[in-house]
Design a protein around this motif. Structure first.
Motif, PDB file in Angstrom:
ATOM      1  N   ILE A  49       0.840  -1.206   0.000  1.00 16.08           N
ATOM      2  CA  ILE A  49       0.000   0.000   0.000  1.00 16.08           C
ATOM      3  C   ILE A  49       0.872   1.251   0.000  1.00 16.08           C
ATOM      4  CG2 ILE A  49      -1.671   1.339   1.344  1.00 16.08           C
ATOM      5  CD1 ILE A  49      -2.833  -1.342   2.327  1.00 16.08           C
ATOM      6  N   ALA A  50       1.883   1.265   0.873  1.00 17.55           N
ATOM      7  CA  ALA A  50       2.756   2.438   0.982  1.00 17.55           C
ATOM      8  C   ALA A  50       3.538   2.668  -0.307  1.00 17.55           C
ATOM      9  CB  ALA A  50       3.710   2.269   2.162  1.00 17.55           C
ATOM     10  N   LEU A  51       4.193   1.632  -0.798  1.00 19.15           N
ATOM     11  CA  LEU A  51       5.043   1.769  -1.986  1.00 19.15           C
ATOM     12  C   LEU A  51       4.246   2.201  -3.216  1.00 19.15           C
ATOM     13  CD1 LEU A  51       7.207  -1.436  -1.444  1.00 19.15           C
ATOM     14  CD2 LEU A  51       8.079   0.923  -1.400  1.00 19.15           C
ATOM     15  N   GLN A  90       9.776   8.160   8.693  1.00 15.73           N
ATOM     16  CA  GLN A  90       8.521   8.682   9.238  1.00 15.73           C
ATOM     17  C   GLN A  90       7.400   8.634   8.188  1.00 15.73           C
ATOM     18  OE1 GLN A  90       7.961   9.648  12.534  1.00 15.73           O
ATOM     19  NE2 GLN A  90       5.837   9.613  11.823  1.00 15.73           N
ATOM     20  N   GLU A  91       7.773   8.740   6.923  1.00 18.44           N
ATOM     21  CA  GLU A  91       6.783   8.676   5.842  1.00 18.44           C
ATOM     22  C   GLU A  91       6.101   7.303   5.824  1.00 18.44           C
ATOM     23  OE1 GLU A  91       6.511   9.552   0.996  1.00 18.44           O
ATOM     24  OE2 GLU A  91       8.473   9.349   1.995  1.00 18.44           O
ATOM     25  N   PHE A  92       6.888   6.251   6.065  1.00 24.55           N
ATOM     26  CA  PHE A  92       6.325   4.893   6.132  1.00 24.55           C
ATOM     27  C   PHE A  92       5.437   4.747   7.369  1.00 24.55           C
ATOM     28  CE2 PHE A  92       6.670   0.318   7.209  1.00 24.55           C
ATOM     29  CZ  PHE A  92       6.179  -0.221   6.028  1.00 24.55           C
ATOM     30  N   ILE A  93       5.894   5.293   8.500  1.00 26.16           N
ATOM     31  CA  ILE A  93       5.111   5.230   9.739  1.00 26.16           C
ATOM     32  C   ILE A  93       3.797   5.999   9.579  1.00 26.16           C
ATOM     33  CG2 ILE A  93       5.090   5.793  12.198  1.00 26.16           C
ATOM     34  CD1 ILE A  93       6.996   3.514  11.381  1.00 26.16           C
ATOM     35  N   ASP A  94       3.845   7.114   8.865  1.00 24.62           N
ATOM     36  CA  ASP A  94       2.624   7.897   8.631  1.00 24.62           C
ATOM     37  C   ASP A  94       1.589   7.081   7.865  1.00 24.62           C
ATOM     38  OD1 ASP A  94       3.672  10.056   9.947  1.00 24.62           O
ATOM     39  OD2 ASP A  94       4.306  11.128   8.126  1.00 24.62           O
ATOM     40  N   ARG A  95       2.050   6.241   6.953  1.00 27.10           N
ATOM     41  CA  ARG A  95       1.144   5.356   6.219  1.00 27.10           C
ATOM     42  C   ARG A  95       0.450   4.380   7.182  1.00 27.10           C
ATOM     43  NH1 ARG A  95      -1.640   5.641   1.565  1.00 27.10           N
ATOM     44  NH2 ARG A  95      -0.496   7.088   0.248  1.00 27.10           N
ATOM     45  N   ILE A  96       1.225   3.840   8.086  1.00 29.54           N
ATOM     46  CA  ILE A  96       0.666   2.912   9.081  1.00 29.54           C
ATOM     47  C   ILE A  96      -0.372   3.638   9.936  1.00 29.54           C
ATOM     48  CG2 ILE A  96       1.214   1.496  11.101  1.00 29.54           C
ATOM     49  CD1 ILE A  96       3.953   0.964   9.851  1.00 29.54           C
ATOM     50  N   SER A  97      -0.038   4.864  10.345  1.00 29.11           N
ATOM     51  CA  SER A  97      -0.970   5.653  11.167  1.00 29.11           C
ATOM     52  C   SER A  97      -2.230   5.993  10.390  1.00 29.11           C
ATOM     53  CB  SER A  97      -0.293   6.944  11.641  1.00 29.11           C
ATOM     54  OG  SER A  97       0.826   6.657  12.451  1.00 29.11           O
ATOM     55  N   ASN A  98      -2.088   6.287   9.106  1.00 25.65           N
ATOM     56  CA  ASN A  98      -3.230   6.627   8.262  1.00 25.65           C
ATOM     57  C   ASN A  98      -4.223   5.476   8.184  1.00 25.65           C
ATOM     58  OD1 ASN A  98      -4.655   8.239   6.172  1.00 25.65           O
ATOM     59  ND2 ASN A  98      -4.000   6.569   4.829  1.00 25.65           N
ATOM     60  N   ASN A 146     -11.784   4.830   8.156  1.00 23.78           N
ATOM     61  CA  ASN A 146     -11.097   5.613   7.128  1.00 23.78           C
ATOM     62  C   ASN A 146     -11.861   5.415   5.818  1.00 23.78           C
ATOM     63  OD1 ASN A 146      -9.328   6.607   5.124  1.00 23.78           O
ATOM     64  ND2 ASN A 146      -7.523   6.085   6.332  1.00 23.78           N
ATOM     65  N   PRO A 147     -12.397   6.489   5.238  1.00 22.26           N
ATOM     66  CA  PRO A 147     -13.206   6.326   4.019  1.00 22.26           C
ATOM     67  C   PRO A 147     -12.411   5.852   2.811  1.00 22.26           C
ATOM     68  CG  PRO A 147     -12.870   8.656   4.508  1.00 22.26           C
ATOM     69  CD  PRO A 147     -12.340   7.895   5.683  1.00 22.26           C
ATOM     70  N   LYS A 148     -11.087   6.053   2.827  1.00 15.50           N
ATOM     71  CA  LYS A 148     -10.273   5.630   1.682  1.00 15.50           C
ATOM     72  C   LYS A 148      -8.823   5.478   2.124  1.00 15.50           C
ATOM     73  CE  LYS A 148     -10.867   4.813  -2.764  1.00 15.50           C
ATOM     74  NZ  LYS A 148     -11.851   3.818  -3.236  1.00 15.50           N
ATOM     75  N   ILE A 149      -8.384   4.239   2.289  1.00 19.79           N
ATOM     76  CA  ILE A 149      -7.012   4.025   2.770  1.00 19.79           C
ATOM     77  C   ILE A 149      -5.985   4.220   1.661  1.00 19.79           C
ATOM     78  CG2 ILE A 149      -7.745   2.452   4.611  1.00 19.79           C
ATOM     79  CD1 ILE A 149      -6.629   0.159   2.834  1.00 19.79           C
ATOM     80  N   CYS A 150      -6.422   4.125   0.407  1.00 18.20           N
ATOM     81  CA  CYS A 150      -5.527   4.342  -0.724  1.00 18.20           C
ATOM     82  C   CYS A 150      -6.364   4.533  -1.990  1.00 18.20           C
ATOM     83  CB  CYS A 150      -4.532   3.187  -0.886  1.00 18.20           C
ATOM     84  SG  CYS A 150      -5.299   1.578  -1.087  1.00 18.20           S
ATOM     85  N   SER A 151      -5.720   4.810  -3.085  1.00 18.25           N
ATOM     86  CA  SER A 151      -6.427   5.108  -4.332  1.00 18.25           C
ATOM     87  C   SER A 151      -7.050   3.859  -4.948  1.00 18.25           C
ATOM     88  CB  SER A 151      -5.455   5.731  -5.339  1.00 18.25           C
ATOM     89  OG  SER A 151      -4.498   4.765  -5.746  1.00 18.25           O
ATOM     90  N   ASP A 152      -8.006   4.073  -5.851  1.00 18.27           N
ATOM     91  CA  ASP A 152      -8.643   2.956  -6.555  1.00 18.27           C
ATOM     92  C   ASP A 152      -7.631   2.190  -7.404  1.00 18.27           C
ATOM     93  OD1 ASP A 152     -11.151   3.448  -5.519  1.00 18.27           O
ATOM     94  OD2 ASP A 152     -11.754   4.776  -7.149  1.00 18.27           O
ATOM     95  N   GLU A 153      -6.665   2.924  -7.983  1.00 18.19           N
ATOM     96  CA  GLU A 153      -5.629   2.270  -8.790  1.00 18.19           C
ATOM     97  C   GLU A 153      -4.819   1.298  -7.931  1.00 18.19           C
ATOM     98  OE1 GLU A 153      -1.673   3.393 -11.508  1.00 18.19           O
ATOM     99  OE2 GLU A 153      -2.774   4.973 -10.443  1.00 18.19           O
ATOM    100  N   THR A 154      -4.441   1.751  -6.725  1.00 20.26           N
ATOM    101  CA  THR A 154      -3.687   0.883  -5.810  1.00 20.26           C
ATOM    102  C   THR A 154      -4.530  -0.312  -5.375  1.00 20.26           C
ATOM    103  OG1 THR A 154      -2.349   2.732  -4.993  1.00 20.26           O
ATOM    104  CG2 THR A 154      -2.479   0.788  -3.593  1.00 20.26           C
ATOM    105  N   ILE A 155      -5.811  -0.073  -5.073  1.00 17.56           N
ATOM    106  CA  ILE A 155      -6.711  -1.158  -4.664  1.00 17.56           C
ATOM    107  C   ILE A 155      -6.767  -2.233  -5.741  1.00 17.56           C
ATOM    108  CG2 ILE A 155      -9.151  -1.767  -4.291  1.00 17.56           C
ATOM    109  CD1 ILE A 155      -7.938  -0.594  -1.822  1.00 17.56           C
ATOM    110  N   GLY A 156      -6.869  -1.815  -6.984  1.00 19.05           N
ATOM    111  CA  GLY A 156      -6.931  -2.779  -8.082  1.00 19.05           C
ATOM    112  C   GLY A 156      -5.687  -3.651  -8.147  1.00 19.05           C
TER     113      GLY A 156
END
Length: 669
Positions: free
Chosen positions: A315-317, A381-389, A475-485
């Protein structure tokens, strides 16, 4: 003579004076009692003769989503005997017939009860225990027995009633249903739905004033209660008994096969977050072979998840646009070094040069760690922020007490070092509960919308809804639709051609991720380490309806098949297969009449066989409920029926070996 008369007069005056003084004292005392001490004494008399008695409110029931009773209150009776009450002739006349009746009901010899009753009579025992834990039906029977049918004042029967909480479906989901109790030190305590929703279930006790009458009896002063009791509301849980039964037995079978210490399974409805099944089974002792619902592992047990955490990497990458799934990495012979620590692949020699997507599918530690470290080492911290998100660094905030706390180290804080980031990339140096992991995977299945797990759907009073619990969005959207696909594609490929390929079935689609984590690896030089095997995913893969996680702790490692795909994966597949293949389809409905005729013939075929000839579960689909129950009971199997009509679902599939320890649930239409 005059002197003597004078002396008599003095005496009379003296007596009169004394009587007068006594009268004055009595008058003073009466006045004091009446006007000074009167209110206190009247209040004391009232307390001794008038008391307020509690009228217990009836506790509400807990139901499953399909209307099955999960928890209810029933009366429980203890019977005692006051051997002094009956007259001698009455006792002698009835002691033998009473003993005979007790023998028939309770099972011990008549001579035993006769001896007990006679001994109590001789010793003037006024509180002899005759029977305990009787049902209402048994209580009514025992009240009609000789001597006892004369009542308390002539027959000496003493009835003690208490209300106990019963689980009609047995031990299944027992920990989630929970309990409420008073601890030995007098403090209220409990677990699960019973405790968390007690303010709805318990109702409010009433009060009635009673006056003491002859023989220590109490009667109400008025026809009306001072305060009427308010019965508790019913709680409708999200649990589906059919899915719960499947999940429970699938997990139990695997725990026994691998002699594991404990494990859990949770099934969540993708679009709502409703928990349709949750089973937590563990041994009381290491040497035990029996499993019980002792702890709610899915909710409370926070541990290093291992490779199931690699979904966070992806998800993060992908969503941070660091790299794409086609980016190629070299697994470097299956071993890479960070400081003093080595990261190894489970496959000896590694996987050569493969893409990020393929590295995820085969669960390569070296590939995933390189990808995360390379892209986040300068700004972890950018990776940790993803986890927090995604909410993985804080509890889900469930209504149950005892939820486990996640551990996510952050740069600059205690617990963070130069190796924390690469370790987190393959599920170590981080700790989450199974339910948190499931919530993340369910969000992917639900197109990015992360939902809070829900155990209760509504509170009801008869047919009136008091409170409804709608889905809660974390969370209404953890990542983009492109990433979800892309995530759905690689998760499906894990089952098709990755670490979960042995679970693949052409008949129904699944998507998920295997996980195998070492635990206790740093203690006692690593000699105390053990494995945690897991599988988490969703099904059907193209249109997810359910998400599911299976976690098994300390499976037997003697066969070297302690990996998530071997231990936890089959439980996931069993649940998905049962739910997926038992779902009705249009084709089945079109041919229903033909199938029913075929099943009726099938019943006739089975019914003509001796039960000893039948070694497998018969196909009951389309049979009348009455015929199906008769057939299964002839096979000495336990049956539970939901609905009326013909069988549309059976919890144990046709062709499976007979197992008399299982309860077969038939759903009728």
């Amino acid at each position: 003579m005059a002197v003597e008369d004078k002396n008599i007069s003095y005496r009379i005056y003296l007596v009169a004076f004394c009587i007068f003084i006594m009268a004055m004292v009595i008058t003073f005392k009466l006045s004091k009692i009446q006007w000074v001490e009167g209110p206190r004494l009247r209040e004391l008399a009232k307390k001794e003769t008038v008391k307020s008695f509690i009228i217990p409110a009836n506790k509400g029931n807990i139901y499953s989503a399909d209307g099955s009773l999960l928890a209810t209150s029933i009366p429980n009776y203890n019977i005692r005997f006051d051997a002094v009450v009956p007259k001698g002739v009455v006792f002698e006349k009835n002691v033998k017939p009473l003993s005979d009746s007790l023998s028939k009901l309770l099972g011990k010899p008549s001579s035993f009860y006769q001896s007990q009753l006679n001994m109590a009579r001789t010793n003037k025992n006024r509180y002899l225990l005759v029977a305990r834990d009787l049902s209402y039906t048994e209580y009514i029977k025992i009240k009609s027995f000789p001597l006892f049918n004369l009542g308390a004042n002539k027959g000496g029967i003493i009835v003690e009633q208490e209300t106990i909480r019963e689980h009609p479906i047995g031990k299944i989901a027992e920990r989630t249903i929970g309990y409420e109790r008073i601890t030995p030190d007098g403090k209220p305590d409990g677990k699960g739905i019973e405790w968390s929703f007690r303010k709805y279930l318990n109702g409010k006790d009433g009060k009635v004033l009673k006056q003491k009458i002859a023989k220590g009896q109490w009667k109400p002063i008025r026809d009306q209660n001072e305060v009427d009791p308010q019965d508790g509301y019913d709680v409708i849980s999200t649990i589906d008994v059919y899915i719960q039964d499947i999940a429970h037995h699938a997990l139990l079978k695997q725990l026994k096969e691998f002699k594991a210490e404990h494990g859990c399974v949770v099934v969540m409805e993708t679009k709502t977050g409703k928990i349709k099944a949750i089973s937590n089974l563990g041994k009381l002792k290491e040497s035990d072979s029996t499993y019980f619902e002792t702890e709610n592992y899915a909710i409370k047990e926070s541990h290093e998840p291992g490779s199931t955490f690699k979904l966070v990497d992806m998800i993060a990458l992908l969503d941070d646009h660091k790299i794409d799934t086609s980016k190629v990495y070299d697994s470097q012979g299956g071993i890479i070094t960070y400081g003093r620590d080595k990261v190894r692949d489970s496959h000896v020699g590694g996987y050569g040069k493969i893409s990020l997507a393929r590295g995820f599918e085969v669960s390569s530690n070296t590939i995933m760690v390189q990808a995360v470290y390379e892209n986040y080492k300068n700004n972890p911290q950018e990776f940790i922020d993803r986890i927090s998100n995604m909410g993985l660094d804080k509890p889900l905030g469930l209504q149950f007490q005892g939820e486990g706390k996640p551990i996510v180290h952050k740069p600059g804080e205690k617990g963070w070092n130069r190796n924390t980031l690469p370790w987190m990339a393959y599920g170590y140096a981080v700790s989450v509960t199974p339910l948190q992991t499931l919530t993340l995977y369910n969000a992917v299945a639900n197109n990015g919308e992360m939902l809070k797990p829900q155990f209760v759907s509504e509170i009801k009073e008869w047919n009136k809804t008091i409170k409804k619990f709608n889905k809660q969005i974390i969370n209404p959207k953890i990542c983009s639709d492109e990433t979800i696909g892309k995530l759905k594609a690689v998760l499906q490929n894990v089952v098709k051609r990755g670490t979960g390929k042995d679970l693949y079935s052409k008949d129904f689609s699944m998507a998920g991720k295997t996980g195998t984590a070492q635990a206790n690896y740093s203690k006692n030089g690593g000699n105390d380490k053990y494995y945690i095997s897991s599988f988490v995913g969703f099904f059907p893969a193209d249109k997810p309806k359910y998400s599911c996680i299976v976690v098994v702790h300390k499976p037997n490692t003697s066969g070297n098949n302690y990996y998530g795909a071997d231990v936890a994966g089959p439980v996931f597949k069993r649940i998905a297969q049962k739910i997926f293949t038992d779902s009705p389809s249009t084709n089945e409905i079109k041919n229903l009449d033909k199938k029913i005729k075929k099943q009726e013939l099938s019943y006739n075929e089975y019914s003509t066989k001796a039960s000893s000839e039948i070694k497998v579960i018969p196909n009951l689909m389309g049979m009348s409920g009455m015929d199906a129950v008769a057939l299964l009971e002839n096979l000495k199997l336990k049956v539970r029926v939901i609905g009326i009509g013909k069988v549309k679902k059976q919890s144990v599939p046709a062709g499976e070996a007979l197992d008399k320890s299982k309860t077969i649930i038939l759903e009728l239409s």
